[in-house]
Design a protein around this motif. Structure first.
Motif, PDB file in Angstrom:
ATOM      1  N   MET A   1       0.565  -1.201   0.257  1.00  0.00           N
ATOM      2  CA  MET A   1       0.101  -0.183   0.179  1.00  0.00           C
ATOM      3  C   MET A   1       0.524   1.781   0.126  1.00  0.00           C
ATOM      4  O   MET A   1       0.628   1.578  -0.524  1.00  0.00           O
ATOM      5  N   ALA A   2       1.759   1.488   0.847  1.00  0.00           N
ATOM      6  CA  ALA A   2       2.700   2.573   0.820  1.00  0.00           C
ATOM      7  C   ALA A   2       4.023   2.592  -0.558  1.00  0.00           C
ATOM      8  O   ALA A   2       3.593   3.459  -0.972  1.00  0.00           O
ATOM      9  N   TRP A   3       3.806   1.656  -1.304  1.00  0.00           N
ATOM     10  CA  TRP A   3       4.089   1.745  -2.188  1.00  0.00           C
ATOM     11  C   TRP A   3       3.585   2.660  -2.947  1.00  0.00           C
ATOM     12  O   TRP A   3       3.930   3.206  -4.974  1.00  0.00           O
ATOM     13  N   ARG A   4       2.033   2.225  -3.888  1.00  0.00           N
ATOM     14  CA  ARG A   4       1.450   3.145  -4.384  1.00  0.00           C
ATOM     15  C   ARG A   4       1.688   4.476  -4.132  1.00  0.00           C
ATOM     16  O   ARG A   4       1.127   4.744  -5.099  1.00  0.00           O
ATOM     17  N   ALA A   5       1.274   4.928  -2.352  1.00  0.00           N
ATOM     18  CA  ALA A   5       1.190   6.321  -2.391  1.00  0.00           C
ATOM     19  C   ALA A   5       2.280   6.908  -3.078  1.00  0.00           C
ATOM     20  O   ALA A   5       2.449   8.317  -3.466  1.00  0.00           O
ATOM     21  N   VAL A   6       4.217   6.356  -2.831  1.00  0.00           N
ATOM     22  CA  VAL A   6       4.742   7.158  -3.846  1.00  0.00           C
ATOM     23  C   VAL A   6       4.504   6.924  -4.644  1.00  0.00           C
ATOM     24  O   VAL A   6       5.151   7.730  -5.643  1.00  0.00           O
ATOM     25  N   ASP A   7       3.825   6.001  -5.564  1.00  0.00           N
ATOM     26  CA  ASP A   7       3.951   6.007  -6.839  1.00  0.00           C
ATOM     27  C   ASP A   7       2.716   6.886  -7.515  1.00  0.00           C
ATOM     28  O   ASP A   7       4.016   8.078  -8.247  1.00  0.00           O
ATOM     29  N   ARG A   8       1.913   7.011  -6.721  1.00  0.00           N
ATOM     30  CA  ARG A   8       1.157   8.070  -7.365  1.00  0.00           C
ATOM     31  C   ARG A   8       1.353   9.462  -6.882  1.00  0.00           C
ATOM     32  O   ARG A   8       1.436  10.731  -7.415  1.00  0.00           O
ATOM     33  N   LEU A   9       2.779   9.691  -6.147  1.00  0.00           N
ATOM     34  CA  LEU A   9       2.930  10.679  -5.594  1.00  0.00           C
ATOM     35  C   LEU A   9       4.447  10.805  -6.489  1.00  0.00           C
ATOM     36  O   LEU A   9       4.150  12.456  -6.964  1.00  0.00           O
ATOM     37  N   LEU A  10       5.282  10.086  -6.544  1.00  0.00           N
ATOM     38  CA  LEU A  10       6.222  10.197  -8.248  1.00  0.00           C
ATOM     39  C   LEU A  10       5.585  10.787  -9.428  1.00  0.00           C
ATOM     40  O   LEU A  10       5.758  11.860  -9.960  1.00  0.00           O
ATOM     41  N   GLN A  11       4.395  10.232  -9.579  1.00  0.00           N
ATOM     42  CA  GLN A  11       3.415  10.661 -10.984  1.00  0.00           C
ATOM     43  C   GLN A  11       2.941  11.926 -11.015  1.00  0.00           C
ATOM     44  O   GLN A  11       2.786  12.836 -11.757  1.00  0.00           O
ATOM     45  N   GLY A  12       2.173  12.682  -9.186  1.00  0.00           N
ATOM     46  CA  GLY A  12       2.430  14.139  -9.371  1.00  0.00           C
ATOM     47  C   GLY A  12       3.572  14.926  -9.454  1.00  0.00           C
ATOM     48  O   GLY A  12       2.936  15.730 -10.015  1.00  0.00           O
ATOM     49  N   VAL A  13       4.490  14.686  -9.492  1.00  0.00           N
ATOM     50  CA  VAL A  13       6.028  15.496  -8.935  1.00  0.00           C
ATOM     51  C   VAL A  13       5.871  15.704 -10.979  1.00  0.00           C
ATOM     52  O   VAL A  13       6.402  16.648 -11.160  1.00  0.00           O
ATOM     53  N   LEU A  14       5.473  15.145 -10.998  1.00  0.00           N
ATOM     54  CA  LEU A  14       5.996  14.326 -12.754  1.00  0.00           C
ATOM     55  C   LEU A  14       5.354  15.567 -13.323  1.00  0.00           C
ATOM     56  O   LEU A  14       5.595  16.099 -14.253  1.00  0.00           O
ATOM     57  N   LEU A  15       4.088  15.508 -13.108  1.00  0.00           N
ATOM     58  CA  LEU A  15       2.685  16.343 -13.533  1.00  0.00           C
ATOM     59  C   LEU A  15       3.073  17.483 -13.033  1.00  0.00           C
ATOM     60  O   LEU A  15       2.944  18.879 -13.927  1.00  0.00           O
ATOM     61  N   VAL A  16       3.631  18.147 -12.387  1.00  0.00           N
ATOM     62  CA  VAL A  16       4.098  19.137 -11.581  1.00  0.00           C
ATOM     63  C   VAL A  16       5.094  19.980 -12.080  1.00  0.00           C
ATOM     64  O   VAL A  16       4.562  20.850 -12.777  1.00  0.00           O
ATOM     65  N   LEU A  17       5.922  18.965 -12.843  1.00  0.00           N
ATOM     66  CA  LEU A  17       7.384  19.313 -13.651  1.00  0.00           C
ATOM     67  C   LEU A  17       6.655  19.528 -14.583  1.00  0.00           C
ATOM     68  O   LEU A  17       7.529  20.284 -15.547  1.00  0.00           O
ATOM     69  N   MET A  18       5.864  18.508 -15.625  1.00  0.00           N
ATOM     70  CA  MET A  18       5.853  19.365 -16.876  1.00  0.00           C
ATOM     71  C   MET A  18       4.208  20.382 -17.175  1.00  0.00           C
ATOM     72  O   MET A  18       4.808  21.103 -18.020  1.00  0.00           O
ATOM     73  N   ALA A  19       4.175  20.285 -16.067  1.00  0.00           N
ATOM     74  CA  ALA A  19       2.732  21.657 -15.765  1.00  0.00           C
ATOM     75  C   ALA A  19       3.730  23.316 -15.396  1.00  0.00           C
ATOM     76  O   ALA A  19       3.793  24.014 -16.657  1.00  0.00           O
ATOM     77  N   ALA A  20       5.034  22.666 -14.931  1.00  0.00           N
ATOM     78  CA  ALA A  20       6.242  23.944 -14.620  1.00  0.00           C
ATOM     79  C   ALA A  20       6.920  24.726 -16.328  1.00  0.00           C
ATOM     80  O   ALA A  20       7.057  25.540 -16.885  1.00  0.00           O
ATOM     81  N   GLU A  21       7.681  23.778 -16.301  1.00  0.00           N
ATOM     82  CA  GLU A  21       8.292  23.553 -17.852  1.00  0.00           C
ATOM     83  C   GLU A  21       7.031  23.884 -19.058  1.00  0.00           C
ATOM     84  O   GLU A  21       7.672  24.738 -19.436  1.00  0.00           O
ATOM     85  N   CYS A  22       6.035  23.565 -19.203  1.00  0.00           N
ATOM     86  CA  CYS A  22       5.233  23.962 -20.670  1.00  0.00           C
ATOM     87  C   CYS A  22       4.975  25.902 -19.808  1.00  0.00           C
ATOM     88  O   CYS A  22       5.155  26.670 -21.222  1.00  0.00           O
ATOM     89  N   ILE A  23       4.216  26.092 -18.252  1.00  0.00           N
ATOM     90  CA  ILE A  23       4.006  27.427 -18.167  1.00  0.00           C
ATOM     91  C   ILE A  23       5.607  28.304 -18.594  1.00  0.00           C
ATOM     92  O   ILE A  23       5.727  29.289 -18.842  1.00  0.00           O
ATOM     93  N   ASP A  24       6.802  27.489 -17.780  1.00  0.00           N
ATOM     94  CA  ASP A  24       8.138  28.190 -18.054  1.00  0.00           C
ATOM     95  C   ASP A  24       8.451  28.157 -19.839  1.00  0.00           C
ATOM     96  O   ASP A  24       9.042  29.935 -20.416  1.00  0.00           O
ATOM     97  N   ILE A  25       8.825  27.804 -20.032  1.00  0.00           N
ATOM     98  CA  ILE A  25       8.420  27.816 -21.749  1.00  0.00           C
ATOM     99  C   ILE A  25       8.159  28.698 -22.382  1.00  0.00           C
ATOM    100  O   ILE A  25       8.027  30.083 -23.136  1.00  0.00           O
ATOM    101  N   PHE A  26       6.330  28.677 -21.734  1.00  0.00           N
ATOM    102  CA  PHE A  26       5.360  29.932 -22.384  1.00  0.00           C
ATOM    103  C   PHE A  26       5.476  31.090 -22.788  1.00  0.00           C
ATOM    104  O   PHE A  26       5.581  32.298 -22.965  1.00  0.00           O
ATOM    105  N   LEU A  27       6.418  30.802 -20.963  1.00  0.00           N
ATOM    106  CA  LEU A  27       6.457  32.563 -20.314  1.00  0.00           C
ATOM    107  C   LEU A  27       7.987  33.029 -21.080  1.00  0.00           C
ATOM    108  O   LEU A  27       8.429  34.150 -21.930  1.00  0.00           O
ATOM    109  N   GLY A  28       8.515  32.657 -21.720  1.00  0.00           N
ATOM    110  CA  GLY A  28      10.695  32.285 -22.534  1.00  0.00           C
ATOM    111  C   GLY A  28      10.039  33.475 -23.978  1.00  0.00           C
ATOM    112  O   GLY A  28      10.238  34.204 -24.104  1.00  0.00           O
ATOM    113  N   VAL A  29       8.832  32.098 -24.575  1.00  0.00           N
ATOM    114  CA  VAL A  29       8.456  32.385 -25.864  1.00  0.00           C
ATOM    115  C   VAL A  29       7.168  33.884 -25.373  1.00  0.00           C
ATOM    116  O   VAL A  29       7.627  34.746 -26.444  1.00  0.00           O
ATOM    117  N   PHE A  30       7.252  34.271 -25.091  1.00  0.00           N
ATOM    118  CA  PHE A  30       5.755  35.574 -25.045  1.00  0.00           C
ATOM    119  C   PHE A  30       7.060  36.576 -24.358  1.00  0.00           C
ATOM    120  O   PHE A  30       6.627  37.435 -25.447  1.00  0.00           O
TER     121      PHE A  30
END
Length: 154
Positions: free
Chosen positions: A1-30
């Motif tokens: 059960m703890a491993w699933r929580a770690v997996d979800r957390l890691l996937q959440g971190v990946l989602l936040v990183l992807m969103a941050a990168e998209c926003i950052d690149i958008f701001l750079g182009v803008f």
């Protein structure tokens, strides 16, 4: 059960990183094409997010079985040989993860003395993605190895 929580957390971190990168690149182009004055920091943030995405995403890919394998070859093997190939593949992933951890820690140590050119961040923040990704690769490969040793499907 703890491993699933770690997996979800890691996937959440990946989602936040992807969103941050998209926003950052958008701001750079803008800033470049609309404001005609480029933000100097956006490239470093995009690079930092991308490196972490690559190494953590590779680890999640190990858990999902999403990495390239030669199914054309392994599907033609006898069940015992196929099982041996799956065990060998999981052990190879563990070995690569161990090398990433060991060499990555060396880079993190060296990165303490280096800084990014614009923001002045220690490069160890970037290099830390390597041992983290390697460690997660090993953690994700362990259940795959267990299933292969038991002869269960991946």
């Amino acid at each position: 059960m703890a491993w699933r929580a770690v997996d979800r957390l890691l996937q959440g971190v990946l989602l936040v990183l992807m969103a941050a990168e998209c926003i950052d690149i958008f701001l750079g182009v803008f800033s470049r094409y609309v404001l005609v004055r480029t933000f100097t920091w956006y490239d470093e943030i995009a690079r930092l997010c991308f490196v972490w995405l690559v190494f953590l995403g590779a680890a999640v890919g190990v858990g999902r079985g999403a990495h390239y394998r030669l199914h054309l070859l392994t599907d033609r093997l006898a069940p015992g040989a196929r099982r041996a190939a799956e065990v060998l593949a999981a052990l190879a992933v563990c070995a690569v993860g161990a090398v990433l951890v060991q060499q990555g820690l060396t880079l993190v140590e060296l990165g303490r003395y280096q800084q990014t050119p614009v923001m002045g961040l220690p490069k160890s923040y970037v290099y830390a993605a390597i041992p983290a990704g390697g460690g997660f690769m090993i953690l994700y490969a362990i259940p795959v190895l267990r299933r292969a040793l038991r002869g269960q499907p991946a």
